[in-house]
Design a protein around this motif. Sequence first.
Motif, PDB file in Angstrom:
ATOM      1  N   SER A  62     -30.536 -44.164 -18.930  1.00 37.90           N
ATOM      2  CA  SER A  62     -30.283 -44.048 -20.359  1.00 37.90           C
ATOM      3  C   SER A  62     -29.540 -45.279 -20.880  1.00 37.90           C
ATOM      4  O   SER A  62     -28.675 -45.835 -20.192  1.00 37.90           O
ATOM      5  CB  SER A  62     -29.470 -42.782 -20.640  1.00 37.90           C
ATOM      6  N   SER A  63     -29.893 -45.713 -22.087  1.00 31.84           N
ATOM      7  CA  SER A  63     -29.245 -46.868 -22.722  1.00 31.84           C
ATOM      8  C   SER A  63     -29.065 -46.573 -24.207  1.00 31.84           C
ATOM      9  O   SER A  63     -29.623 -45.615 -24.742  1.00 31.84           O
ATOM     10  CB  SER A  63     -30.083 -48.139 -22.549  1.00 31.84           C
ATOM     11  N   THR A  64     -28.295 -47.420 -24.871  1.00 40.02           N
ATOM     12  CA  THR A  64     -28.160 -47.323 -26.320  1.00 40.02           C
ATOM     13  C   THR A  64     -29.001 -48.405 -26.985  1.00 40.02           C
ATOM     14  O   THR A  64     -29.306 -49.438 -26.379  1.00 40.02           O
ATOM     15  CB  THR A  64     -26.702 -47.488 -26.766  1.00 40.02           C
ATOM     16  N   HIS A  65     -29.345 -48.185 -28.234  1.00 39.21           N
ATOM     17  CA  HIS A  65     -30.092 -49.200 -28.970  1.00 39.21           C
ATOM     18  C   HIS A  65     -29.233 -50.438 -29.237  1.00 39.21           C
ATOM     19  O   HIS A  65     -29.777 -51.522 -29.473  1.00 39.21           O
ATOM     20  CB  HIS A  65     -30.616 -48.612 -30.277  1.00 39.21           C
ATOM     21  N   HIS A  66     -27.940 -50.271 -29.210  1.00 37.74           N
ATOM     22  CA  HIS A  66     -27.069 -51.434 -29.365  1.00 37.74           C
ATOM     23  C   HIS A  66     -27.272 -52.413 -28.211  1.00 37.74           C
ATOM     24  O   HIS A  66     -27.317 -53.640 -28.405  1.00 37.74           O
ATOM     25  CB  HIS A  66     -25.604 -50.986 -29.439  1.00 37.74           C
ATOM     26  N   LEU A  67     -27.427 -51.870 -26.994  1.00 31.84           N
ATOM     27  CA  LEU A  67     -27.704 -52.735 -25.850  1.00 31.84           C
ATOM     28  C   LEU A  67     -29.060 -53.414 -26.007  1.00 31.84           C
ATOM     29  O   LEU A  67     -29.201 -54.612 -25.728  1.00 31.84           O
ATOM     30  CB  LEU A  67     -27.690 -51.915 -24.557  1.00 31.84           C
TER      31      LEU A  67
END
Length: 465
Positions: A62-67
């Motif tokens: 899982s990742s964030t869109h900020h990354l």
Amino acid sequence: MAQHWQEILPIDRYVVASEGLLHEYDRKVLTFLYQPLIGSTCLSLYMTLWAELEENRLWSESSTHHLLMNLMGMNLRDIYEARLKLEGIGLVKTYVKTGDDERSFIYELHPPLNPEQFFSDGMLNIYLFRKIGKNHFARLKRFFTDQQKPKENEFQDVTKAFQDVYTSATLGSMQYLQDVAGELKAEDEEQFIGRHEQKGIQIDVDTFDFGLLMAGLNESLVPKKALTKKVKEVISNLSFLYNINPIEMKNLILDAIDPNNDIDVEDLRKAARNWYQFENNEQYPSLVERTQPPRYRVQAEEPKTQEELLVRSLETTSPIRVFKDASHGIEPSETELKIIEDMMSKKKLLPGVVNVLIQYVLLKADSKFTKNYVEQIASHWARKEVKTVKEAMELARSEHSKYLSWNEEKKTRKSSNKKPIRTELLPDWFDKETNKATEEQPKEKSPDIEARKREIEEMLKAIDD
């Protein structure tokens, strides 16, 4: 259409999934066949998401869109716009789950078509041909093809059959297989890693009026059974690709009927292609967007004024709908559709800019949409590199006198030496008149004109309905 910040935020999490294993060869297909159609930004997004998948795995962490924004060096609006293009062309499917305090996405990557599928697709291959030209298209075709294996009559097949190499298991061994049969299946909520071949682009068959088509076909010439599911899918795609209405499609189908009263889909594709080229000076259709791309939309916040409301509408509505609304619900003719298509494909004007031009010309020229006049303004805007709705509005205001003189010159040539009587109707956004000469032009008012102005005002008030 909602703005990107309503659909996605930097803090929203996502995981990448793969519909099947992606192969190294897919990179070449994506780079050389898809990239000319979707652009380098879309390709970069797909490759970045692909890179998040570990080798031979179907799910990422899982990742964030900020990354993702930091990895690509792009803002969220551009990423969102690229994602939509990938979805439209069948390379990505997006799933969202909304909770009380968070929102998460699954980006499911789909493999591209293999080269044989792409070059025989009937839609993507045509768009690619138009985009890169005949010579480069032929070069790519050579790149993705190779020599066939030698003919069978030149070599003798000496391959052994299964039964020639192997023998059946003993009874005891078979009993063992029955005992462990449950162990051979994937566990619950798991799947074997593999791959399903991608399907080509398919336009929804409900978008085509098959009822009107059948009404124009004689049952003795084209039986209903000839319109199989496959044939209907091809007809829907051809109608979208070449903008063919049911009446025109009827004639093309009659040319594609074989001796068995079946519709030969390859003959139908050829007939449609020939028809389009005949109507468009041997040109092929190009792939254009239906509405203003998000990156060129300037009305990001909720509109508060009448003009902001109109800007939002012109940015999120297709040119065909704007034309119909400005024409009091009357559908554009085939000639008018061709003019609109040329503005986007040949002049490279964005849909929102085309919307402003449509509204300006129809309301100013007494609902006349003549090719030469429209193309003259479109060419001017193309040279000015107009990209946004507001830029188009400002240019229409500042150059109004020039455009007015162009229209009057055409009228003068047609009406000998008579001085034309001009009655102008202008869109509401045109009120910020900057040209004094234009303001001094005498305007003839009549009850009909006042009534039509009221109609336009009511139409603009109901834009969001």
